[in-house]
Scaffold this motif. Structure first.
Motif, mmCIF file in Angstrom:
data_model
loop_
_atom_site.group_PDB
_atom_site.id
_atom_site.type_symbol
_atom_site.label_atom_id
_atom_site.label_comp_id
_atom_site.label_asym_id
_atom_site.label_seq_id
_atom_site.Cartn_x
_atom_site.Cartn_y
_atom_site.Cartn_z
ATOM 1 N N ARG A 52 0.985 12.253 -7.210
ATOM 2 C CA ARG A 52 0.909 12.882 -6.240
ATOM 3 C C ARG A 52 1.562 12.680 -4.679
ATOM 4 O O ARG A 52 2.430 13.450 -4.229
ATOM 5 C CB ARG A 52 -0.540 13.299 -5.980
ATOM 6 C CG ARG A 52 -0.880 14.641 -4.787
ATOM 7 C CD ARG A 52 -2.115 14.907 -4.455
ATOM 8 N NE ARG A 52 -2.002 15.160 -3.144
ATOM 9 C CZ ARG A 52 -1.971 16.258 -2.577
ATOM 10 N NH1 ARG A 52 -1.386 17.461 -3.320
ATOM 11 N NH2 ARG A 52 -2.119 16.622 -1.371
ATOM 12 N N CYS A 53 1.435 11.411 -4.518
ATOM 13 C CA CYS A 53 1.889 10.678 -3.307
ATOM 14 C C CYS A 53 3.423 10.528 -3.597
ATOM 15 O O CYS A 53 4.347 10.738 -2.700
ATOM 16 C CB CYS A 53 1.346 9.557 -2.930
ATOM 17 S SG CYS A 53 -0.281 9.787 -2.028
ATOM 18 N N ALA A 54 3.696 10.239 -4.584
ATOM 19 C CA ALA A 54 5.103 10.240 -5.272
ATOM 20 C C ALA A 54 6.018 11.507 -4.894
ATOM 21 O O ALA A 54 7.002 11.562 -4.343
ATOM 22 C CB ALA A 54 5.504 9.656 -6.732
ATOM 23 N N SER A 69 0.828 -1.320 0.202
ATOM 24 C CA SER A 69 -0.110 -0.065 -0.084
ATOM 25 C C SER A 69 1.030 1.216 0.010
ATOM 26 O O SER A 69 2.192 1.142 0.524
ATOM 27 C CB SER A 69 -0.919 0.115 1.335
ATOM 28 O OG SER A 69 -0.202 -0.067 2.489
ATOM 29 N N CYS A 70 0.326 2.503 -0.325
ATOM 30 C CA CYS A 70 0.936 3.655 -0.498
ATOM 31 C C CYS A 70 1.711 4.172 0.764
ATOM 32 O O CYS A 70 0.794 4.011 1.622
ATOM 33 C CB CYS A 70 -0.016 4.769 -1.021
ATOM 34 S SG CYS A 70 0.808 6.178 -1.272
ATOM 35 N N PRO A 71 2.833 4.470 0.996
ATOM 36 C CA PRO A 71 3.296 4.711 2.269
ATOM 37 C C PRO A 71 2.990 6.258 2.524
ATOM 38 O O PRO A 71 3.311 6.675 3.876
ATOM 39 C CB PRO A 71 4.777 4.755 2.074
ATOM 40 C CG PRO A 71 5.098 4.754 0.611
ATOM 41 C CD PRO A 71 3.783 4.258 -0.238
ATOM 42 N N ILE A 72 2.339 7.001 1.659
ATOM 43 C CA ILE A 72 1.956 8.259 2.073
ATOM 44 C C ILE A 72 0.380 8.181 2.667
ATOM 45 O O ILE A 72 0.270 8.700 3.811
ATOM 46 C CB ILE A 72 2.068 9.104 0.849
ATOM 47 C CG1 ILE A 72 3.213 9.328 0.526
ATOM 48 C CG2 ILE A 72 1.519 10.623 1.269
ATOM 49 C CD1 ILE A 72 4.440 9.622 1.155
ATOM 50 N N CYS A 73 -0.379 7.514 1.933
ATOM 51 C CA CYS A 73 -1.870 7.651 2.222
ATOM 52 C C CYS A 73 -2.356 6.416 2.722
ATOM 53 O O CYS A 73 -3.642 6.159 2.921
ATOM 54 C CB CYS A 73 -2.716 8.459 1.281
ATOM 55 S SG CYS A 73 -2.800 7.390 -0.228
ATOM 56 N N ALA A 74 -1.646 5.146 2.367
ATOM 57 C CA ALA A 74 -2.072 3.928 2.745
ATOM 58 C C ALA A 74 -3.170 3.447 1.782
ATOM 59 O O ALA A 74 -3.656 2.273 2.003
ATOM 60 C CB ALA A 74 -2.569 4.001 4.062
ATOM 61 N N PHE A 130 3.779 4.011 -4.593
ATOM 62 C CA PHE A 130 2.755 4.978 -3.965
ATOM 63 C C PHE A 130 1.393 4.776 -5.263
ATOM 64 O O PHE A 130 1.425 3.988 -5.861
ATOM 65 C CB PHE A 130 3.435 6.423 -4.316
ATOM 66 C CG PHE A 130 4.686 6.691 -3.869
ATOM 67 C CD1 PHE A 130 4.694 6.999 -2.666
ATOM 68 C CD2 PHE A 130 5.935 6.485 -4.533
ATOM 69 C CE1 PHE A 130 6.046 7.030 -1.849
ATOM 70 C CE2 PHE A 130 6.891 6.681 -3.913
ATOM 71 C CZ PHE A 130 7.078 6.836 -2.813
ATOM 72 N N CYS A 131 0.508 5.477 -4.644
ATOM 73 C CA CYS A 131 -0.955 5.292 -5.147
ATOM 74 C C CYS A 131 -1.075 6.261 -6.448
ATOM 75 O O CYS A 131 -1.972 6.048 -7.291
ATOM 76 C CB CYS A 131 -1.925 5.238 -4.097
ATOM 77 S SG CYS A 131 -2.307 7.160 -3.786
ATOM 78 N N SER A 132 -0.129 7.249 -6.412
ATOM 79 C CA SER A 132 -0.553 8.229 -7.587
ATOM 80 C C SER A 132 0.988 8.973 -7.431
ATOM 81 O O SER A 132 1.702 8.971 -6.784
ATOM 82 C CB SER A 132 -1.636 9.194 -7.064
ATOM 83 O OG SER A 132 -1.227 9.952 -5.836
HETATM 84 ZN ZN LIG Z 1 -1.194 7.735 -1.788
#
Ligand SMILES: [Zn+2]
Length: 60
Positions: A21-23, A2-7, A17-19
């Motif tokens: 933006r999170c990258a 899962s994305c380390p920023i927003c999970a 990352f999921c996007s």
């Molecule tokens: Zn994310």
């Protein structure tokens, strides 16, 4: 994974990352350090102040 920023679920294009933006958020965290997220460390504060001044000196 899962994305380390927003999970949220990671996107294969941007994993882990999921996007984009999170990258970008993660990249900014590494590059910017105390500049993006001011800490209470005096050295970081000084570094952040200098970064702001240098940013102002750049021709636009
Ligand atoms: Zn994310």
């Amino acid at each position: 994974m899962s994305c380390p920023i927003c999970a949220r679920v990671s996107d294969p294009d941007y994993r882990p990352f999921c996007s984009k933006r999170c990258a970008d958020v993660d990249l900014a965290k590494w590059l910017g350090g105390g500049y993006a997220i001011p800490s209470n460390d005096p050295d970081d504060m000084e570094e952040a102040a200098r970064a702001v001044v240098e940013e102002d000196r750049k021709p636009h």
